[in-house]
Design a protein around this motif. Structure first.
Motif, PDB file in Angstrom:
ATOM      1  N   ILE A 375     -25.913  78.182  -6.029  1.00 33.68           N
ATOM      2  CA  ILE A 375     -26.363  78.966  -5.083  1.00 33.68           C
ATOM      3  C   ILE A 375     -26.117  77.928  -3.725  1.00 33.68           C
ATOM      4  O   ILE A 375     -25.776  78.461  -2.560  1.00 33.68           O
ATOM      5  CB  ILE A 375     -27.777  79.075  -5.036  1.00 33.68           C
ATOM      6  CG1 ILE A 375     -28.187  80.062  -6.304  1.00 33.68           C
ATOM      7  CG2 ILE A 375     -28.420  79.431  -3.756  1.00 33.68           C
ATOM      8  CD1 ILE A 375     -29.461  80.247  -6.551  1.00 33.68           C
ATOM      9  N   ALA A 376     -26.303  76.657  -3.964  1.00 31.04           N
ATOM     10  CA  ALA A 376     -26.010  75.815  -2.692  1.00 31.04           C
ATOM     11  C   ALA A 376     -24.575  75.498  -2.238  1.00 31.04           C
ATOM     12  O   ALA A 376     -24.197  76.171  -1.148  1.00 31.04           O
ATOM     13  CB  ALA A 376     -26.659  74.123  -2.911  1.00 31.04           C
ATOM     14  N   LEU A 377     -23.895  75.746  -3.353  1.00 29.60           N
ATOM     15  CA  LEU A 377     -22.259  75.587  -2.989  1.00 29.60           C
ATOM     16  C   LEU A 377     -21.705  76.939  -2.275  1.00 29.60           C
ATOM     17  O   LEU A 377     -20.992  76.764  -1.493  1.00 29.60           O
ATOM     18  CB  LEU A 377     -21.517  75.242  -4.477  1.00 29.60           C
ATOM     19  CG  LEU A 377     -21.405  73.805  -4.818  1.00 29.60           C
ATOM     20  CD1 LEU A 377     -20.863  73.721  -6.218  1.00 29.60           C
ATOM     21  CD2 LEU A 377     -20.786  72.778  -3.873  1.00 29.60           C
ATOM     22  N   THR A 378     -22.180  77.916  -2.835  1.00 28.72           N
ATOM     23  CA  THR A 378     -21.753  79.290  -2.158  1.00 28.72           C
ATOM     24  C   THR A 378     -22.198  79.661  -0.991  1.00 28.72           C
ATOM     25  O   THR A 378     -21.652  80.035   0.080  1.00 28.72           O
ATOM     26  CB  THR A 378     -22.077  80.345  -3.201  1.00 28.72           C
ATOM     27  OG1 THR A 378     -23.264  80.382  -3.675  1.00 28.72           O
ATOM     28  CG2 THR A 378     -20.972  80.181  -4.364  1.00 28.72           C
ATOM     29  N   THR A 379     -23.689  79.549  -0.884  1.00 31.67           N
ATOM     30  CA  THR A 379     -24.470  80.138   0.493  1.00 31.67           C
ATOM     31  C   THR A 379     -24.554  79.251   1.334  1.00 31.67           C
ATOM     32  O   THR A 379     -24.693  79.418   2.479  1.00 31.67           O
ATOM     33  CB  THR A 379     -25.819  80.674  -0.094  1.00 31.67           C
ATOM     34  OG1 THR A 379     -26.478  79.680  -0.585  1.00 31.67           O
ATOM     35  CG2 THR A 379     -25.636  81.686  -0.976  1.00 31.67           C
ATOM     36  N   GLN A 380     -24.749  77.901   0.997  1.00 32.44           N
ATOM     37  CA  GLN A 380     -24.945  76.777   2.288  1.00 32.44           C
ATOM     38  C   GLN A 380     -23.710  76.253   2.711  1.00 32.44           C
ATOM     39  O   GLN A 380     -23.449  75.775   3.857  1.00 32.44           O
ATOM     40  CB  GLN A 380     -25.906  75.706   1.707  1.00 32.44           C
ATOM     41  CG  GLN A 380     -27.312  75.968   1.332  1.00 32.44           C
ATOM     42  CD  GLN A 380     -28.212  74.840   1.295  1.00 32.44           C
ATOM     43  OE1 GLN A 380     -27.737  73.802   0.973  1.00 32.44           O
ATOM     44  NE2 GLN A 380     -29.463  75.243   0.228  1.00 32.44           N
ATOM     45  N   TYR A 381     -22.771  76.072   1.784  1.00 31.18           N
ATOM     46  CA  TYR A 381     -21.412  75.465   2.066  1.00 31.18           C
ATOM     47  C   TYR A 381     -20.419  76.345   2.419  1.00 31.18           C
ATOM     48  O   TYR A 381     -19.551  76.490   3.531  1.00 31.18           O
ATOM     49  CB  TYR A 381     -21.173  74.527   1.205  1.00 31.18           C
ATOM     50  CG  TYR A 381     -22.049  73.398   0.925  1.00 31.18           C
ATOM     51  CD1 TYR A 381     -22.046  72.371   2.004  1.00 31.18           C
ATOM     52  CD2 TYR A 381     -22.971  73.280  -0.098  1.00 31.18           C
ATOM     53  CE1 TYR A 381     -23.272  71.346   1.926  1.00 31.18           C
ATOM     54  CE2 TYR A 381     -23.863  72.354  -0.220  1.00 31.18           C
ATOM     55  CZ  TYR A 381     -24.005  71.383   0.600  1.00 31.18           C
ATOM     56  OH  TYR A 381     -25.288  70.137   0.681  1.00 31.18           O
ATOM     57  N   SER A 382     -19.910  77.113   1.221  1.00 28.02           N
ATOM     58  CA  SER A 382     -18.910  77.917   1.220  1.00 28.02           C
ATOM     59  C   SER A 382     -18.779  79.226   2.339  1.00 28.02           C
ATOM     60  O   SER A 382     -17.731  79.428   2.981  1.00 28.02           O
ATOM     61  CB  SER A 382     -18.300  78.552  -0.103  1.00 28.02           C
ATOM     62  OG  SER A 382     -16.894  79.077  -0.319  1.00 28.02           O
ATOM     63  N   GLN A 383     -20.021  80.012   2.480  1.00 32.22           N
ATOM     64  CA  GLN A 383     -19.935  81.018   3.130  1.00 32.22           C
ATOM     65  C   GLN A 383     -19.993  80.936   4.492  1.00 32.22           C
ATOM     66  O   GLN A 383     -18.959  81.352   5.316  1.00 32.22           O
ATOM     67  CB  GLN A 383     -21.504  81.908   2.749  1.00 32.22           C
ATOM     68  CG  GLN A 383     -21.239  83.404   2.695  1.00 32.22           C
ATOM     69  CD  GLN A 383     -22.540  83.822   2.471  1.00 32.22           C
ATOM     70  OE1 GLN A 383     -23.417  83.441   1.599  1.00 32.22           O
ATOM     71  NE2 GLN A 383     -22.660  85.253   2.789  1.00 32.22           N
ATOM     72  N   PRO A 384     -20.625  79.798   5.017  1.00 33.12           N
ATOM     73  CA  PRO A 384     -20.515  79.493   6.539  1.00 33.12           C
ATOM     74  C   PRO A 384     -19.110  79.000   7.042  1.00 33.12           C
ATOM     75  O   PRO A 384     -18.545  79.751   8.159  1.00 33.12           O
ATOM     76  CB  PRO A 384     -21.436  78.393   7.114  1.00 33.12           C
ATOM     77  CG  PRO A 384     -22.303  78.000   5.694  1.00 33.12           C
ATOM     78  CD  PRO A 384     -21.805  79.155   4.650  1.00 33.12           C
ATOM     79  N   LEU A 385     -18.625  78.461   6.113  1.00 35.49           N
ATOM     80  CA  LEU A 385     -16.828  77.898   6.359  1.00 35.49           C
ATOM     81  C   LEU A 385     -16.078  78.887   6.232  1.00 35.49           C
ATOM     82  O   LEU A 385     -15.436  79.087   7.315  1.00 35.49           O
ATOM     83  CB  LEU A 385     -16.752  76.914   5.489  1.00 35.49           C
ATOM     84  CG  LEU A 385     -17.455  75.520   5.525  1.00 35.49           C
ATOM     85  CD1 LEU A 385     -17.039  74.506   4.490  1.00 35.49           C
ATOM     86  CD2 LEU A 385     -17.069  74.931   7.194  1.00 35.49           C
TER      87      LEU A 385
END
Length: 444
Positions: A375-385
Motif C-alpha cells: 500500500i505504501a509503495l504504490t499509493t504514497q510513493y509510486s502514484q504521486p511520482l
C-alpha cells in the motif's frame, strides 16, 4: 486488429470514470478526515484542491488518452516518441496491478461481510461464525470471487461491460447511501454527528497537516497517475468537450465523497450513543478497516432486526464501490495486452487476473510483512511520482499545438476560453511543484 471500444454516451463515460474514482477511500477515509480536521472547513479546502490539483492532472490523462486512442504504454510512447514514455507506461501498469492486488483482498473482505449480513438475515449462525473467523483460506477464497466478478465485467469490453455495469451500479450506490442517510439521521446521536461533519472550524484551515491531508485525498480519490483515466479517455468520442466532461467526473466523485460523509459520521455518533467506542486512545476518530469491520458492525448489532437489513444494504454499498474501482484498474493492463500484444480480450483478462490473484495470494500468506508495504509503495510513493511524470509529459514533452488540436475537436472555440488560458501553464509549472511538495512532505 480488433476495433477499439468507445463509450456510447456521455453519462456512460461520466458514471464509469466516477465509478473508478469512487472507491473505498471515499467511504472509509474521507468522512473521518473531515470530522477530524475542522469539519466543513476541510470540505472547503478539499473542494478547492480537487479543482486546483486533481482536475488539471485528470485533464492531462483524458487528453493524452483520447488523442492517442491507446493504452498507457503506447500513449506515452507516442506523445514522447521515446522509450522513456513507454517505460513510464509500464511503470504505471505495474503500479495499478499492485494496487489491485491489495484492493482485491479488501474487496474480498467486503464480500465476506456482505455474505455475513445475508446469512444473518436468514439466521445461519454457523455460516456467520465461519465467515467472521479470519483465516487464510477465507481471504484467498473471497479475493478470488472478487477478482472473478471484476473480470466478468471487463470481459464484456467498454460498451457491454464497463459502461453497462457502471450505469447500473453507480446510481444504485447513490440510492443506497441516501436511503441509509435518511434512516441513520433519525437515530439518537445523529445530530452530534451532523454537527461534527458540517460545522466548520476555520481555525484549522491553514494547518499544514490539514492541507497535505486534503491534497492527498483529492489526488488519490480520483485514481490519478496509474492510467485508469488515460485508458477511459481513450474510449471517449472525439465530439465530446473534454474540459466539461472532466469537470463532470470530478464533481460526481466529490459529491459521492461528501454524501458518504453524511452517512458515516452520523452513523459513528449513533454508535457512540449506543455504547460503541468510536475514538482511538489519542482521541482521534477511528477510520479505515477498524471503522468498517468493527465500529459499524457493532452499531448494526445494537439496532436489532432492522440492523440486519441496514448491514446488508451497507455492505452491498461497499462491494459496489470496490467493484466500480477494480474494473477500471484491471482495464489498464488488459488494454495493453489487447492492443500491443494482440491477445483476445477474454484471454488478456484471465491472464492479468491470474497474475494479480497470485500476487494477492502472496500478500495474504505474508500479510504482516507485505500488506502495508505494498500500500505504501504504490499509493504514497509510486502514484504521486506517476502524477508528476504525467504533468511533465503533458506540460513539457507533448507539443502544445497537438494538445490544442485535440481539444478543438470537441470545442472549436476552446482557445478563447478560460481552460486554455490557464491549463497549459498550470499543468507545466504549478501542478509539478504542488505534487513534489506533497510527495516530499509525505515521505519526510
Amino acid at each position: 486488429m480488433a476495433i477499439r471500444g468507445e463509450f456510447s454516451s456521455r453519462i456512460g463515460f461520466v458514471l464509469a470514470a466516477a465509478g473508478s474514482a469512487v472507491g473505498l477511500g471515499n467511504i472509509w477515509g474521507f468522512p473521518t478526515k473531515v470530522a477530524s480536521n475542522g469539519g466543513a472547513a476541510f470540505v472547503l479546502v478539499y473542494l478547492l484542491l480537487a479543482f486546483v490539483l486533481a482536475y488539471p492532472v485528470l485533464m492531462a490523462e483524458l487528453i493524452i488518452g483520447r488523442s492517442t486512442r491507446s493504452n498507457m504504454v503506447d500513449a506515452l510512447g507516442k506523445i514522447s516518441n521515446s522509450w522513456m514514455g513507454r517505460a513510464t507506461g509500464v511503470w504505471g501498469g505495474v503500479t495499478v496491478a499492485l494496487i489491485l492486488s491489495f484492493y482485491a483482498i479488501v474487496g474480498g473482505w467486503m464480500l465476506v461481510y456482505f455474505a455475513d449480513s445475508a446469512v444473518n438475515v436468514v439466521g445461519m449462525e454457523a455460516a456467520s461464525d465461519w465467515l467472521l473467523e479470519s483465516s487464510v483460506l477465507r481471504d484467498v477464497l473471497f479475493c478470488a470471487v472478487f477478482l472473478v466478478l471484476t473480470s466478468l465485467i471487463v470481459i464484456g469490453g467498454v460498451k457491454s461491460g464497463i459502461e453497462k455495469w457502471s450505469v447500473r451500479l453507480m446510481p444504485t450506490l447513490v440510492v443506497i447511501i441516501v436511503a441509509l442517510i435518511v434512516y441513520v439521521s433519525f437515530q439518537p446521536g445523529a445530530v452530534e454527528g451532523w454537527s461534527a461533519y458540517l460545522v466548520p472550524d476555520f481555525s484549522q484551515i491553514m494547518n499544514p497537516d490539514l492541507l497535505i491531508s486534503a491534497m492527498g485525498q483529492a489526488f488519490f480519490s480520483m485514481s490519478l497517475g496509474v492510467g485508469t483515466m488515460l485508458v477511459y479517455g481513450s474510449y471517449v468520442s472525439k465530439n465530446e468537450n473534454l474540459p466539461t466532461l472532466g469537470a463532470s467526473v470530478a464533481l460526481v466523485d466529490i459529491g459521492v465523497a461528501v454524501i458518504a460523509g453524511m452517512l458515516i459520521i452520523p452513523s459513528m455518533y449513533v454508535a457512540l450513543n449506543n455504547g460503541v467506542e468510536i475514538f482511538t486512545a489519542d482521541g482521534a476518530l477511528i477510520q479505515g478497516d477498524t471503522l468498517i469491520f468493527k465500529v459499524l458492525p457493532a452499531l448494526f448489532d445494537t439496532i436489532g432486526t432492522v440492523g440486519l437489513l441496514v448491514a446488508f444494504a451497507f455492505f452491498a454499498l461497499m462491494v459496489i464501490a470496490a467493484v466500480t474501482s477494480s474494473i477500471s484498474m484491471l482495464e489498464v493492463p488488459v488494454a495493453y495486452l489487447v492492443e500491443s500484444k494482440g491477445l483476445a480480450r477474454k484471454r488478456a483478462v484471465w491472464t492479468v487476473t491470474t497474475v494479480i490473484f497470485v500476487a494477492s495470494s502472496v500478500i495474504i500468506f505474508n500479510f504482516e510483512q507485505l500488506f502495508g508495504l505494498v500500500i505504501a509503495l504504490t499509493t504514497q510513493y509510486s502514484q504521486p511520482l506517476l502524477g508528476l511524470a504525467l504533468c511533465i509529459f503533458a506540460g513539457w514533452v507533448w507539443r502544445r499545438d497537438a494538445i490544442l488540436q485535440e481539444l478543438r475537436q470537441g470545442n472549436e472555440d476552446i482557445e478563447s476560453g478560460w481552460f486554455w488560458k490557464i491549463w497549459p501553464w498550470y499543468v507545466r509549472f504549478v501542478c509539478p511543484v504542488i505534487i513534489f511538495i506533497m510527495f516530499y512532505r509525505s515521505v519526510v
